[in-house]
Every structure is written in structure tokens, then in C-alpha cells.
Design a protein around this motif. Structure first.
Motif, short mmCIF file in Angstrom:
data_model
loop_
_atom_site.label_atom_id
_atom_site.label_comp_id
_atom_site.label_asym_id
_atom_site.label_seq_id
_atom_site.Cartn_x
_atom_site.Cartn_y
_atom_site.Cartn_z
N GLY A 179 -14.56 14.36 -62.05
CA GLY A 179 -13.31 14.16 -61.32
C GLY A 179 -12.83 12.73 -61.34
O GLY A 179 -11.66 12.45 -61.62
N ARG A 186 -10.74 21.00 -53.48
CA ARG A 186 -11.51 19.91 -52.90
C ARG A 186 -11.13 19.69 -51.44
O ARG A 186 -12.02 19.43 -50.59
N THR A 242 -9.62 11.20 -63.30
CA THR A 242 -8.63 10.50 -62.49
C THR A 242 -8.31 9.14 -63.10
O THR A 242 -7.14 8.76 -63.21
N LEU A 248 -6.89 12.43 -57.13
CA LEU A 248 -6.76 13.20 -58.36
C LEU A 248 -5.40 13.88 -58.43
O LEU A 248 -4.73 13.86 -59.47
N TRP A 249 -4.99 14.48 -57.33
CA TRP A 249 -3.71 15.18 -57.28
C TRP A 249 -2.55 14.19 -57.47
O TRP A 249 -1.64 14.43 -58.25
N ALA A 271 -7.67 19.92 -56.91
CA ALA A 271 -7.46 19.03 -55.77
C ALA A 271 -7.36 19.82 -54.48
O ALA A 271 -7.96 19.44 -53.45
N GLY A 321 -10.12 13.90 -53.99
CA GLY A 321 -9.29 15.05 -54.32
C GLY A 321 -7.81 14.71 -54.20
O GLY A 321 -6.99 15.07 -55.06
N ILE A 322 -7.44 14.00 -53.13
CA ILE A 322 -6.06 13.55 -52.95
C ILE A 322 -5.65 12.60 -54.07
O ILE A 322 -4.54 12.70 -54.63
#
Length: 266
Positions: A168, A252, A172, A128-129, A249, A125-126
Motif C-alpha cells: 500500500g 481500509r 501510494t 492512498l485514496w 481505501a 488508507g485515506i
């Protein structure tokens, strides 16, 4: 399973299959929090076929063009953009297929835990952000080449680890390679077709070994999963260029934190 459980899990599976938020993380929470029993192999088959039907129906024109141009290129001696894209999707599918054959048993024995899912949910998640903020986001799908397609395919293989999220991690990777958000999402959805089809086929073969099949549960799960997946694809592609990946993100991170709290409290 109870009717409410079928409806809830089918809708959740259909939505999370294509959003970059991890379907495995969402399927573990109901069983842990509500004490629901495992949904079983038959239900897994149903929701896989529902998701497959959704993406095939939504991209039916694209899929037909990819098949015709992909095969027609051999006859004409020249591939169109769709023909080239078709074979890039095939290339991107190979890493996940090989990784599944090699590591399937290891993953099922050692990585299907709440701790692993919580960790991957947060870490990816981190990532992706960060990629969404730092990426160039300038290239269309037509700019994709075989090297980039293979890299995205290798990223898709990582989705075998529970909590990673297939959509995801492929989005990414696409953003990391400079693709626009919608282009990365579209390629992720198209390359999901062979992967979901292969997964559904393998699950179906395993289902033949069972003594009884709850056909009513299968039908309801497939229909509800397909409807929710179709709507998810439609609205995600409509709004992703404007909203970006930050909401997913953040979600998540919150979901991963909830899983960690759940682990520590038990």
C-alpha cells in the motif's frame, strides 16, 4: 494449530501481502475476535516463503531479465532498461533494510498494538485514496529514476510500522510521483522480492533456535499462501487500471473502524 486455522491464516496472509490493505491488521483480527493463539514463528516462515515463491514464479521472466541485464551491464559498459531497473530495485531496498536493523526492537516493543494498527490502517488508507484521485498517473515504469526509486524505498521503510501495508505505501508513493497504477503496482511487487527474501531468511535463522518445528503446518501454510498470493498478483494487475485504489481505501477505513470498535469494547 488447527487445520482450519492454518488454511484461513495462510490464505489471508497470501492475499494481503500484495494487496494495499495491510496483512498485520488482518492477522490481529482472528486472534482478537476468535481467540486464536499466536500462529508462531514457524508459520510466519512458511507464509513468507510462500509469498516469495509466488512473486518469483509470476515474474520469473522479469526476474531472469533483471538479473542478467543488471549484471551484464557491467560487462557491456551499458545498462538496458531492465538492467537499470534491477539496480533501482536494489537501491529502493536499502532504506527498509537499514530501518529494520535500527528500529526492529523498538517497533516490536512499542508499535505492535491494535491501536497503532488501527491508526495506520485508516491514515494510510485515506492517503492512498487521495493520491489515487489527485495523482497524474501518467508515467510508465521506464520513466523511473534513482531519486524516485529511493523515495519509494523510503516509503517502504515506513511499512515496518504495523498496519501501514508494504504494498500500500509503495504504491501510494509511486502514484504520488506520477506513475500509472499498473506501473506503481508492478514496481511494488518486484521490489518486494528482496525484502521478503531477507525477512524469510531472518525468520528462518530465528527458527533454528526452536526445539520443535511443525513441518506439516509449514508445508501447508507455504503452499496455500503461495497459491493465494499468486492469484492475488495476477488479478490485481489485471484490474487495477480499471477499478483504481478507492475500493481498497474504503476497505481500509472499514477495517480500521472495526479495530477501533474492538479496542473500545474490550
Amino acid at each position: 494449530m488447527e487445520i482450519f486455522q492454518i488454511i484461513f491464516l495462510a490464505l489471508i496472509q497470501g492475499v494481503t501481502e500484495f494487496l494495499p490493505i495491510s496483512s498485520s491488521a488482518h492477522l490481529i483480527l482472528p486472534s482478537q475476535v476468535l481467540g486464536w493463539p499466536d500462529q508462531g514463528l514457524a508459520f510466519d516462515v512458511a507464509v513468507h516463503f510462500g509469498s516469495l515463491a509466488a512473486v518469483l514464479i509470476y515474474f520469473r521472466k522479469d526476474v531472469w531479465s533483471l538479473i542478467c541485464d543488471g549484471l551484464g551491464g557491467f560487462r557491456n559498459g551499458q545498462f538496458s532498461d531492465d538492467g537499470r531497473l534491477a539496480w533501482l530495485i536494489v537501491l529502493a531496498t536499502i532504506p527498509a533494510g537499514l530501518a529494520g536493523l535500527i528500529f526492529k526492537d523498538f517497533i516490536e516493543l512499542h508499535l505492535r498494538s491494535a491501536a497503532v494498527i488501527a491508526t495506520t490502517t485508516i491514515l494510510f488508507g485515506i492517503l492512498l485514496w487521495w493520491v489515487d484521485v489527485r495523482g497524474k498517473r501518467s508515467e510508465e515504469l521506464s520513466a523511473l529514476n534513482w531519486k524516485k526509486a529511493l523515495l519509494i524505498g523510503c516509503a517502504q521503510a515506513l511499512a515496518l510500522i504495523p498496519g501501514t501495508s508494504r504494498s500500500g505505501i509503495t504504491m501510494t508513493a509511486g502514484l504520488m510521483l506520477g506513475m500509472k497504477r499498473e506501473a506503481a503496482a508492478r514496481f511494488s511487487f518486484l521490489m518486494s522480492i528482496p525484502v521478503i527474501a531477507l525477512s524469510a531468511l531472518l525468520l528462518t535463522m530465528e527458527l533454528f533456535d526452536t526445539e520443535s518445528v511443525p513441518w506439516g503446518d509449514i508445508l501447508m501454510g507455504a503452499v496455500l499462501s503461495g497459491i493465494s498470493a499468486y492469484l492475488c498478483i495476477h488479478f490485481f494487475l489485471q484490474f487495477i487500471s480499471r477499478i483504481g485504489m478507492a475500493p481498497f481505501a474504503i476497505y481500509r477505513l472499514l477495517l480500521g473502524a472495526a479495530l477501533i470498535w474492538m479496542i473500545w469494547s474490550t
